[in-house]
Enzyme design. Sequence first.
Site, PDB file in Angstrom:
ATOM      1  N   SER A  55      -8.119   3.956  -0.048  1.00  0.00           N
ATOM      2  CA  SER A  55      -7.603   3.051  -1.071  1.00  0.00           C
ATOM      3  C   SER A  55      -8.621   1.953  -1.349  1.00  0.00           C
ATOM      4  O   SER A  55      -9.287   1.447  -0.435  1.00  0.00           O
ATOM      5  CB  SER A  55      -6.289   2.414  -0.614  1.00  0.00           C
ATOM      6  OG  SER A  55      -5.923   1.345  -1.459  1.00  0.00           O
ATOM      7  N   HIS A  56      -8.725   1.565  -2.611  1.00  0.00           N
ATOM      8  CA  HIS A  56      -9.620   0.464  -2.983  1.00  0.00           C
ATOM      9  C   HIS A  56      -9.156  -0.857  -2.378  1.00  0.00           C
ATOM     10  O   HIS A  56      -9.931  -1.823  -2.309  1.00  0.00           O
ATOM     11  CB  HIS A  56      -9.685   0.342  -4.504  1.00  0.00           C
ATOM     12  CG  HIS A  56     -11.076   0.210  -5.027  1.00  0.00           C
ATOM     13  ND1 HIS A  56     -11.983  -0.700  -4.512  1.00  0.00           N
ATOM     14  CD2 HIS A  56     -11.734   0.848  -6.031  1.00  0.00           C
ATOM     15  CE1 HIS A  56     -13.123  -0.609  -5.177  1.00  0.00           C
ATOM     16  NE2 HIS A  56     -13.001   0.328  -6.087  1.00  0.00           N
ATOM     17  N   ALA A  57      -7.905  -0.923  -1.920  1.00  0.00           N
ATOM     18  CA  ALA A  57      -7.440  -2.134  -1.242  1.00  0.00           C
ATOM     19  C   ALA A  57      -8.150  -2.324   0.090  1.00  0.00           C
ATOM     20  O   ALA A  57      -8.272  -3.448   0.588  1.00  0.00           O
ATOM     21  CB  ALA A  57      -5.928  -2.070  -1.019  1.00  0.00           C
TER      22      ALA A  57
END
EC number: 2.3.1.20
Length: 491
Positions: free
Chosen positions: A144-146
């Site tokens: 995830s880009h998070a």
Amino acid sequence: MAESGESPRLSDELGPVDYLMHRGEANPRTRSGIMALELLDGTPDWDRFRTRFENASRRVLRLRQKVVVPTLPTAAPRWVVDPDFNLDFHVRRVRVSGPATLREVLDLAEVILQSPLDISRPLWTATLVEGMADGRAAMLLHVSHAVTDGVGGVEMFAQIYDLERDPPPRSTPPQPIPEDLSPNDLMRRGINHLPIAVVGGVLDALSGAVSMAGRAVLEPVSTVSGILGYARSGIRVLNRAAEPSPLLRRRSLTTRTEAIDIRLADLHKAAKAGGGSINDAYLAGLCGALRRYHEALGVPISTLPMAVPVNLRAEGDAAGGNQFTGVNLAAPVGTIDPVARMKKIRAQMTQRRDEPAMNIIGSIAPVLSVLPTAVLEGITGSVIGSDVQASNVPVYPGDTYLAGAKILRQYGIGPLPGVAMMVVLISRGGWCTVTVRYDRASVRNDELFAQCLQAGFDEILALAGGPAPRVLPASFDTQGAGSVPRSVSGS
């Protein structure tokens, strides 16, 4: 690499940009997963493969942490070590009906990328794909880009690789201590700290106001000029740099990925001959491909809006989180001469990098991150001003190995956050790969686009002089009739 020691300490608090990315996981149109597809010269030993990720998750806590969001927004969301962490949920293997080529693996990657990550667990998976032609294998690393951006991911997962095929065994790091923290616990913790936070916020605001007032009294002209200059810069940064392409305006949930291979030395030589950097040559080749595609369909254009992420990391920064901003270009797709195209790109990149408000999205992210989901998605949809995003991620310069298998190529597959096309240049082990993931409602002729992609970069490589090097198709053949990954057949 595996020789490196413990990674720098990561903050347990989600930054505003990271939380925006995390919230986007619930909507397929805003989902921001990133993926590295690595092509291996053989099938890794499964036990060693699992052990590599087990040890990495003990050294890099983010790989064992999940996000806890408070029931009410009294505190920032936090990363906590998952007490229910199970490596088998994150590290998997599949066997494709084969012998499979890169085309089949890319199609599998699309399915994984469009499947939501479980936000109640650490936000990553690693899938070993067995059964490829010539005894090869692939790894699909989905994050995830998070968790991190592309550059941060390179550092975060460096622990899993070796510099030799069969290194000596390494000691197992200690297991991280799990944390039991519920959303209600985090909410109550925030309430308990609220008086201190309010007092601190008021004092900071007063200090800032006094400082600003002092500057305004002592230097009224420069203070007002600076505020107005930043505001004008913010408008330039947020505004669309060019009119959108009429061909690339539609959006859907159906995507496809194509890829090509280029020797790094060849691209470097061509860039030098054109008076630019590798990034200039890369963007110029992409513009050339887009020009050919538009002209072939009878819709020639001179420019289109393109966003180019710019890394903001400093040496020594931790691997986690998102530390980048975007530069908006009027991509000169209509400029026929490749050298002139490179110069136009370089001039725009230089000018845009110097904008005072270049990181304005990072500045307003704290406000955006607490907006209701429906409002946030509406704002996001209205401010997406680019047809294309193009990233450049340098990885490792030398040969690397994973559980006994050599990495032949790495392909970067990015998200489509409202854009028609995401393009990623990866440089690793003496090779560059250009991977294009596009929305099939925008790019409807797959075969034509693949041909244009190859021709656009062949044009750039021709600058290197004779005999001119050529692009090697990775996901398609030159006739468009098959899917033979010839670029790695002899590696």
